[in-house]
Design a protein around this motif. Structure first.
Motif, short mmCIF file in Angstrom:
data_model
loop_
_atom_site.label_atom_id
_atom_site.label_comp_id
_atom_site.label_asym_id
_atom_site.label_seq_id
_atom_site.Cartn_x
_atom_site.Cartn_y
_atom_site.Cartn_z
N ILE A 220 -1.63 -29.00 -21.74
CA ILE A 220 -2.00 -28.49 -23.00
C ILE A 220 -0.91 -28.77 -23.99
CG2 ILE A 220 -2.73 -26.50 -24.49
CD1 ILE A 220 -3.93 -25.38 -21.81
N LEU A 221 -1.04 -29.26 -25.15
CA LEU A 221 -0.20 -29.58 -26.29
C LEU A 221 -0.84 -28.63 -27.54
CD1 LEU A 221 2.18 -32.53 -26.61
CD2 LEU A 221 0.70 -31.75 -28.66
N GLY B 204 6.61 -29.41 -34.69
CA GLY B 204 5.66 -28.25 -34.23
C GLY B 204 5.60 -27.54 -35.46
N MET B 205 4.27 -26.73 -35.21
CA MET B 205 3.83 -25.78 -36.27
C MET B 205 4.90 -24.78 -36.53
SD MET B 205 -0.08 -25.13 -35.09
CE MET B 205 0.13 -25.21 -33.54
N PHE B 206 4.82 -24.10 -37.58
CA PHE B 206 5.35 -22.83 -38.07
C PHE B 206 5.07 -21.84 -37.01
CE2 PHE B 206 5.44 -19.41 -41.79
CZ PHE B 206 6.52 -18.96 -41.04
N GLY C 215 4.24 -27.02 -28.77
CA GLY C 215 3.87 -25.29 -29.09
C GLY C 215 4.36 -24.43 -28.18
N ILE C 216 4.52 -23.17 -28.85
CA ILE C 216 5.06 -22.26 -27.81
C ILE C 216 4.25 -21.92 -26.49
CG2 ILE C 216 6.28 -21.23 -29.85
CD1 ILE C 216 4.24 -19.16 -29.76
N ALA C 217 5.18 -21.63 -25.54
CA ALA C 217 4.42 -21.40 -24.33
C ALA C 217 2.94 -20.32 -24.20
CB ALA C 217 5.24 -20.75 -23.04
N SER C 218 3.02 -19.24 -25.09
CA SER C 218 2.23 -18.18 -24.87
C SER C 218 0.96 -18.77 -25.59
CB SER C 218 2.66 -17.02 -25.64
OG SER C 218 3.59 -17.10 -26.96
#
Length: 404
Positions: free
Chosen positions: A103-104, A278-280, A77-80
């Motif tokens: 967190i992931l 990961g997610m789109f 997941g992206i950091a933000s």
């Protein structure tokens, strides 16, 4: 060549450990009736029927228009986005999490849970799960080649006592404890002290804890489902899965999170690194907007579910059913009324409602032996449609009396 017999396909042994899909028969009849134009009231699956907030959809469209978002994303997941999850935990539960190590992001919490089982369990390992059980809690362990001990969740104190008894008497000891509150399918709830005892037991018996917190955002009458991670020492022994499917009405978006123990997070990240990218990214950016800007809408959605709960529970009670009032979650857990409960199986009763009443429910036996005699009814239709469902159920039972 055309006359040669087809080659026998030898599937993996793990598939032999999976039972036939119980809901396949129900879904086949549901789809057939709908194709014939028959109006079906569907309370079978916990599939939100309300849309996400407009600003979330608008952000998805905007982000999808940016070509920079169409490549592979980060598997964790992206950091933000992970920072926003940490902000929510701090704001709502008073829990401080490191977005980098604790967190992931998952492609839905079900995917994350399944891969966590692969990361932690193997042949000879045993996990304790709730009974009745949400199917992935059982079969995620089985697909990881693990063994399962299921314990009834109706009484929280008895459940904890049974966990301790199992750990004392089973050799080798269980390796993991899987819990799920608010519970699906029964809607059982607990107070924060429950998780304090879970942490104590985990330390005493060297248990890794996985808490499926899918219904964190759907609660009624002022009840606030507690986070496992708010218990002192919880992040030392386990993780918690959350999702945006329910309160945010983003089920099809597949956005979930795992938070807590860094070693368990790292193990999950390793598995995911092999399985997915990961997610789109556009979905992740829209999820950030949902977390930052739509908390009031999440609370309003709970009020909608509460209204539906009140209509359904009151209606079934008027028919003479025994239905506890759920404090959280998207379901009512109703005991099949007598004399039908003694005369037929739960699946046969559900099929009767489907075929003759045009109402879809989930038979409790689909959640294991502890669910036999019960139905799970999802609060996904409008109040008017739920009133219609109660009328159709009542009429169906009048047409199908049980004769001794």
């Amino acid at each position: 060549m055309a006359d040669q017999p087809a080659m026998a396909i030898r599937v993996a042994d793990r598939l032999e450990r999976l039972p036939p899909y119980m809901f396949g028969r129900i879904n086949a009849i549901l789809y057939q009736k709908r194709s014939e134009g028959i109006d079906m009231v569907d309370m079978g699956m916990g599939n939100p029927s309300d849309p996400p907030q407009p600003e979330v959809i608008a952000k998805l469209a905007e982000a999808a228009s940016d070509k920079a978002n169409h490549g592979y994303s980060q598997a964790n997941g992206i950091a933000s986005l992970r920072r926003e999850v940490a902000n929510k935990y701090k704001r709502k539960y008073g829990v401080t999490l490191d977005p980098e190590s604790e967190i992931l992001s998952c492609i839905g919490s079900k995917e994350g849970f399944s891969h966590m089982c692969l990361a932690l369990l193997g042949p000879g390992d045993t996990a304790i799960i709730p009974a009745p059980y949400f199917p992935i809690h059982m079969y995620g362990v089985i697909l990881a080649s693990g063994n399962v001990v299921s314990l009834d969740v109706a009484d929280p104190d008895k459940f904890l006592s049974n966990v301790a008894y199992t750990c004392e008497n089973l050799s080798p000891r269980p390796k993991a404890l899987i819990i799920n509150y608010p519970h699906n399918p029964s809607s059982a709830t607990i107070d924060p002290s429950f998780f304090i005892e879970v942490v104590r037991l985990a330390r005493k018996y060297d248990l890794m804890v996985i808490h499926d917190f899918a219904y964190a955002d759907v609660a009624f009458d002022g009840y606030q489902p507690p986070s496992f991670l708010a218990a002192p020492g919880a992040s030392k022994v386990g993780v918690e899965f959350t999702t945006m499917s329910k309160g945010y009405n983003m089920a099809g978006w597949r956005v979930g999170f795992c938070a807590g123990n860094p070693d368990m997070i790292r193990a999950l990240a390793t598995i995911k690194g092999y399985y997915d990218y990961g997610m789109f990214q556009a979905v992740q950016l829209a999820a950030i907007v949902a977390l930052k800007e739509t908390e009031a809408a999440v609370e309003a959605q709970s009020a909608i579910y509460q209204g539906r709960r009140d209509v359904l529970v009151a209606g079934l009670r008027q028919l003479g059913w025994e239905v506890p009032t759920p404090k959280a979650g998207m379901f009512a857990w109703a005991q099949v009324p007598e004399p039908w409960r003694s005369a037929m199986s739960t699946i046969d009763f559900a099929m009767m409602l489907l075929e003759d009443g045009n109402v879809v429910v989930s038979p409790g036996s689909g959640f294991g032996p502890a669910g036999e005699g019960y139905l799970r009814l999802a609060l996904v239709e409008s109040e008017e449609r739920l009133q219609q469902a109660v009328r159709q159920i009542g009429d169906c039972l009048k047409r199908n009396p049980v004769t001794k």
